[in-house]
Every structure is written in structure tokens, then in C-alpha cells.
Design a protein around this motif. Structure first.
Motif, PDB file in Angstrom:
ATOM      1  N   TYR A 101       6.490  55.170  77.498  1.00 49.99           N
ATOM      2  CA  TYR A 101       6.066  56.375  78.213  1.00 49.99           C
ATOM      3  C   TYR A 101       4.535  56.469  78.310  1.00 49.99           C
ATOM      4  N   GLY A 102       3.881  55.326  78.678  1.00 50.70           N
ATOM      5  CA  GLY A 102       2.449  55.337  78.986  1.00 50.70           C
ATOM      6  C   GLY A 102       1.497  55.306  77.808  1.00 50.70           C
ATOM      7  N   LYS A 103       2.029  55.432  76.597  1.00 52.30           N
ATOM      8  CA  LYS A 103       1.153  55.491  75.424  1.00 52.30           C
ATOM      9  C   LYS A 103       1.573  54.486  74.357  1.00 52.30           C
ATOM     10  N   THR A 104       0.692  54.256  73.389  1.00 49.21           N
ATOM     11  CA  THR A 104       1.034  53.384  72.265  1.00 49.21           C
ATOM     12  C   THR A 104       2.295  53.890  71.570  1.00 49.21           C
ATOM     13  N   LEU A 105       2.965  52.998  70.848  1.00 48.31           N
ATOM     14  CA  LEU A 105       4.200  53.363  70.151  1.00 48.31           C
ATOM     15  C   LEU A 105       3.923  54.375  69.042  1.00 48.31           C
ATOM     16  N   ALA A 106       4.897  55.229  68.794  1.00 53.20           N
ATOM     17  CA  ALA A 106       4.883  56.071  67.595  1.00 53.20           C
ATOM     18  C   ALA A 106       5.499  55.247  66.459  1.00 53.20           C
ATOM     19  N   PRO A 107       5.159  55.594  65.202  1.00 49.25           N
ATOM     20  CA  PRO A 107       5.710  54.829  64.077  1.00 49.25           C
ATOM     21  C   PRO A 107       7.231  54.741  64.104  1.00 49.25           C
ATOM     22  N   GLN A 108       7.912  55.820  64.474  1.00 49.69           N
ATOM     23  CA  GLN A 108       9.381  55.821  64.449  1.00 49.69           C
ATOM     24  C   GLN A 108       9.978  54.825  65.449  1.00 49.69           C
ATOM     25  N   ASN A 109       9.210  54.418  66.466  1.00 51.69           N
ATOM     26  CA  ASN A 109       9.693  53.424  67.432  1.00 51.69           C
ATOM     27  C   ASN A 109       9.217  52.003  67.108  1.00 51.69           C
ATOM     28  N   GLY A 110       8.506  51.845  65.980  1.00 51.81           N
ATOM     29  CA  GLY A 110       8.126  50.492  65.563  1.00 51.81           C
ATOM     30  C   GLY A 110       6.672  50.129  65.778  1.00 51.81           C
ATOM     31  N   ALA A 111       5.777  51.139  65.768  1.00 47.59           N
ATOM     32  CA  ALA A 111       4.349  50.875  65.921  1.00 47.59           C
ATOM     33  C   ALA A 111       3.870  49.953  64.791  1.00 47.59           C
ATOM     34  N   PRO A 112       2.855  49.116  65.064  1.00 41.74           N
ATOM     35  CA  PRO A 112       2.168  49.007  66.352  1.00 41.74           C
ATOM     36  C   PRO A 112       2.830  48.021  67.307  1.00 41.74           C
ATOM     37  N   ILE A 113       3.789  47.201  66.817  1.00 40.92           N
ATOM     38  CA  ILE A 113       4.412  46.223  67.715  1.00 40.92           C
ATOM     39  C   ILE A 113       5.848  45.946  67.287  1.00 40.92           C
ATOM     40  N   ARG A 114       6.757  45.938  68.284  1.00 42.06           N
ATOM     41  CA  ARG A 114       8.174  45.679  68.004  1.00 42.06           C
ATOM     42  C   ARG A 114       8.766  44.826  69.119  1.00 42.06           C
ATOM     43  N   LEU A 115       9.912  44.241  68.811  1.00 44.44           N
ATOM     44  CA  LEU A 115      10.602  43.394  69.773  1.00 44.44           C
ATOM     45  C   LEU A 115      11.505  44.251  70.655  1.00 44.44           C
ATOM     46  N   VAL A 116      11.718  43.827  71.917  1.00 44.20           N
ATOM     47  CA  VAL A 116      12.712  44.461  72.778  1.00 44.20           C
ATOM     48  C   VAL A 116      13.526  43.352  73.462  1.00 44.20           C
ATOM     49  N   VAL A 117      14.807  43.280  73.118  1.00 44.39           N
ATOM     50  CA  VAL A 117      15.724  42.268  73.691  1.00 44.39           C
ATOM     51  C   VAL A 117      16.864  43.028  74.358  1.00 44.39           C
ATOM     52  N   PRO A 118      16.731  43.341  75.668  1.00 46.66           N
ATOM     53  CA  PRO A 118      17.595  44.353  76.276  1.00 46.66           C
ATOM     54  C   PRO A 118      19.066  43.962  76.432  1.00 46.66           C
ATOM     55  N   TRP A 119      19.412  42.648  76.360  1.00 45.68           N
ATOM     56  CA  TRP A 119      20.826  42.284  76.535  1.00 45.68           C
ATOM     57  C   TRP A 119      21.576  42.207  75.204  1.00 45.68           C
ATOM     58  N   LYS A 120      20.877  42.474  74.115  1.00 44.94           N
ATOM     59  CA  LYS A 120      21.502  42.448  72.788  1.00 44.94           C
ATOM     60  C   LYS A 120      21.552  43.852  72.192  1.00 44.94           C
ATOM     61  N   TYR A 121      22.440  44.045  71.217  1.00 44.46           N
ATOM     62  CA  TYR A 121      22.498  45.338  70.547  1.00 44.46           C
ATOM     63  C   TYR A 121      21.132  45.681  69.945  1.00 44.46           C
ATOM     64  N   GLY A 122      20.856  46.984  69.906  1.00 47.38           N
ATOM     65  CA  GLY A 122      19.536  47.484  69.510  1.00 47.38           C
ATOM     66  C   GLY A 122      19.014  46.938  68.200  1.00 47.38           C
ATOM     67  N   PHE A 123      19.915  46.594  67.270  1.00 44.99           N
ATOM     68  CA  PHE A 123      19.409  46.166  65.958  1.00 44.99           C
ATOM     69  C   PHE A 123      18.646  44.849  66.008  1.00 44.99           C
ATOM     70  N   LYS A 124      18.810  44.070  67.118  1.00 38.49           N
ATOM     71  CA  LYS A 124      18.021  42.847  67.259  1.00 38.49           C
ATOM     72  C   LYS A 124      16.548  43.164  67.559  1.00 38.49           C
ATOM     73  N   SER A 125      16.300  44.366  68.105  1.00 39.31           N
ATOM     74  CA  SER A 125      14.939  44.724  68.518  1.00 39.31           C
ATOM     75  C   SER A 125      14.148  45.261  67.322  1.00 39.31           C
ATOM     76  N   ILE A 126      13.732  44.345  66.500  1.00 41.62           N
ATOM     77  CA  ILE A 126      13.104  44.637  65.202  1.00 41.62           C
ATOM     78  C   ILE A 126      11.742  45.335  65.361  1.00 41.62           C
ATOM     79  N   LYS A 127      11.496  46.291  64.481  1.00 39.39           N
ATOM     80  CA  LYS A 127      10.301  47.144  64.577  1.00 39.39           C
ATOM     81  C   LYS A 127       9.183  46.729  63.616  1.00 39.39           C
TER      82      LYS A 127
END
Ligand SMILES: Nc1nc2c(c(=O)[nH]1)N[C@H]1C(S)=C(S)[C@@H](COP(=O)(O)O)O[C@H]1N2
Ligand SMILES: [Mo]
Length: 338
Positions: free
Chosen positions: A229-255
């Protein structure tokens, strides 16, 4: 009679739970029997309800997110409706801060993301360590709207900001014997309450670990995200950097990643270690493979309003990204390699 009976069974359950933390993790689920329904990825109804009604939690200090410079990737701009920003920020899974959906927001607002250090090592030509500023400035940042499907059968549409994992891997140079990429979340029990208690952290053996094959990691859909949403990640979403793998279940997208290691061995990911019968290495979204305790055919769309009174929709193979990724699994039995 009934009340007494239910009190007695509650007592039994809590005793079992407290004993079980001393046992081998693999035995916990079996020894608990019915009580195992409370985890992983689930919690007692009363606690879940509490999350809903405490949606408007206020914090004395709310983490400050900064605006980012980015371009919109025109291939990934049409996804409606987007999940409201406050839901993306307050309905989370991040067991390092607790297992409740509201815990990550409630307990992470003081989390320190700067200084940060992300090391890329293992079977690479030029291992590197990136600091906080590198993460936000070293790569061109683009916006992509992706579906996210949690293994718990709910989903969101999120406008991520980031760069492809392939960009980073090409920069460090992947050696020809590298077959997998292993990711590790920061381990900092003083800042992450779930890491200092098996109860709070859902019995996970931290640090949280995830993995992809090299072919998956190089797929242009895979993002390293530094914002939403236009801004740096919040800690709860995995700041400062996290993975996003959209075809896999969310738990693969490590924070909140601190280490990316190229290796010739398949990494043992956190959820597979906890429940190998329930969570596999691949974890591709697949409506034909049910979770042993619930169906994966449909999903609850997280939108405005009460998160339990949402519309449902049919879950799509590879979460709708079949065209981009089906070739990765063409010779694989997906019922077995779940
Ligand atoms: N380190 C770490 N990463 C994690 C998790 C976690 O508990 N710890 N939860 C995963 C799960 S189950 C989901 S659904 C997504 C949720 O991402 P979001 O809260 O930013 O929407 O993060 C994933 N990444
Ligand atoms: Mo999830």
C-alpha cells in the motif's frame, strides 16, 4: 452435570497441554488427540472471537511506515477488490509475535528494523550482506497486486512493493550445484515474545525456515517485498523484507528475513517439521488436495467487516497463477508432493 463435565474436560485439556511442551514436538499432536484441533493454524473459538471484537486495538506507539518510490508493474495491476489496508495490517499470521490474528499488530509496533542485516551465502559466486538502506535503495521497486491464500482457507488481495528474488540471485551468481534456496527469519526472543515461549509461539522451533527449489526461486512471480500500500512494510507484515510466493500457501511467504542460503539439500521448512502429514515442502495452492482437517476447495475473502461473515469463493489451482507456474510441476504427482 453438564457444566461440571465441561469444566472437568477443560482442566484435563490444559494439563495435557502443559505436559506436552516437554515432549518431543512430533508427539504433541498425537498425544493431545482432540485438543490438537487448537493448533497448528487454529485456536479456541473464544480467543478467535476476541480477535474480531478487538479489531480497533489502539497502540501507544504505532510503527512509522515511510513512503517508497516505485513503478507500477502493468502486468499485475488488475485485482479487485483489494483487501482494506487495515485488514492487511491487523489480521495476520506471524507466530513470532503470538498465534492470534491480532497478536502480530498488537505486539510488534516497537520492533526494530533498522539496523538490519540480510546475508546471501552458500553456493553463490559472491556472497553479500545487505543493510537496511540497501534493501530499500539497491533495487528498483515495483508494485504488483497479488492474491494471497492462507492454508487456513482465507485469502487477501494485496498491493505489494518489492523486487524479484531472481534479480538478487543473479547479482550474487548462483553456482551450478545449487538446487534449493533456504530462507531464515530473524531470531530475537527479546523483541519477539513468541520466540521466548512455546505457548505464545505455537510450539514452533524458531527460527522460522522456508525453502524453494532453484527453478521456483527464479520464477519471475517471486518477490522480495519491502512494502505494501505505497509504504514500507509494518513489522507485523514482515518488515523490513519478506518473501511473497503467490501460487503457494501463505506460510511459504516467510517474514523478516536475515539469511538466504543457496544449497544442494532440500531445506526442512518449519510447518513441514511440525506436521509432515499436513504441510509439505511444495505447499502449492491446490483445491484438489484437502488439508487433513479441512477442505481447500473454497476460501473466505477477507474484506470490509467481520472476518468470519465474509463471502467465500472457489479456490483456484496454483491460486490462479497456473499459466505462469504449472510447467514447474509437469512431471510431478501433486497429490503426493503437496
Ligand atoms: N517468520 C514467519 N513468517 C510467516 C509466518 C510466521 O508465522 N512466521 N506466517 C505465514 C503465514 S501462515 C501467512 S498466511 C503469511 C501472512 O502474511 P501477512 O500477515 O503479511 O498477510 O505469513 C507467513 N509468513
Ligand atoms: Mo497462512
Amino acid at each position: 452435570m453438564l457444566i461440571k463435565h465441561s469444566k472437568k474436560s477443560q482442566l484435563k485439556e490444559s494439563q495435557l497441554t502443559s505436559e506436552s511442551i516437554y515432549k518431543d514436538r512430533r508427539n504433541i499432536i498425537k498425544s493431545l488427540g482432540l485438543a490438537a484441533l487448537t493448533f497448528p493454524f487454529a485456536k479456541p473459538v473464544s480467543a478467535a472471537l476476541f480477535d474480531v471484537f478487538s479489531e480497533e486495538k489502539s497502540n501507544d506507539v504505532t510503527f512509522k511506515r515511510s513512503p517508497l518510490n516505485f513503478t507500477k508493474n502493468t502486468n499485475y495491476q488488475s485485482l479487485t477488490p483489494l483487501t482494506p489496508e487495515n485488514k492487511v495490517l491487523q489480521y495476520n499470521n506471524f507466530y513470532e509475535f503470538g498465534t492470534g490474528k491480532g497478536d502480530p499488530f498488537q505486539y510488534s509496533q516497537q520492533f526494530k528494523v533498522d539496523p538490519w542485516s540480510l546475508t546471501i551465502d552458500g553456493l553463490v559466486d559472491k556472497p553479500i550482506t545487505l543493510n537496511y538502506e540497501d534493501l530499500l535503495k539497491k533495487f528498483d521497486i515495483e508494485e504488483r497486486l497479488y492474491r494471497m491464500r492462507c492454508v487456513e482457507a482465507w485469502s487477501m488481495n494485496i498491493p505489494w512493493l518489492g523486487f524479484t528474488l531472481a534479480t538478487l540471485l543473479k547479482q550474487v551468481g548462483v553456482k551450478s550445484d545449487a538446487k534449493y534456496v533456504r530462507f531464515e527469519t530473524v531470531y530475537d526472543p527479546e523483541q519477539m515474545r513468541g520466540q521466548s515461549s512455546k505457548f505464545i509461539g505455537g510450539s514452533i522451533n524458531f527460527p522460522y525456515v522456508e525453502g524453494l527449489t532453484i527453478e521456483e526461486a527464479m520464477n519471475p512471480l517471486v518477490l522480495l517485498s519491502v512494502g505494501l500500500y505505497g509504504k514500507t512494510l509494518a513489522p507485523q507484515n514482515g518488515a523490513p523484507i519478506r518473501l511473497v510466493v503467490p501460487w503457494k500457501y501463505g506460510f511459504k511467504s516467510i517474514k523478516s528475513i536475515v539469511k538466504i542460503t543457496l544449497t544442494d539439500k532440500q531445506p526442512r521448512n518449519t510447518w513441514q517439521a511440525i506436521g509432515p502429514d499436513e504441510y509439505g515442502f511444495y505447499a502449492n495452492v491446490n483445491p484438489r488436495v484437502d488439508h487433513p482437517r479441512w477442505s481447500q476447495k473454497n476460501e473466505r475473502i477477507i474484506a470490509e467487516g467481520n472476518v468470519f461473515q465474509q463471502e467465500r469463493k472457489k479456490t483456484l489451482m496454483f491460486n490462479g497463477y497456473e499459466e505462469e507456474v504449472a510447467h514447474l510441476y509437469k512431471d510431478m504427482d501433486l497429490l503426493r508432493h503437496f
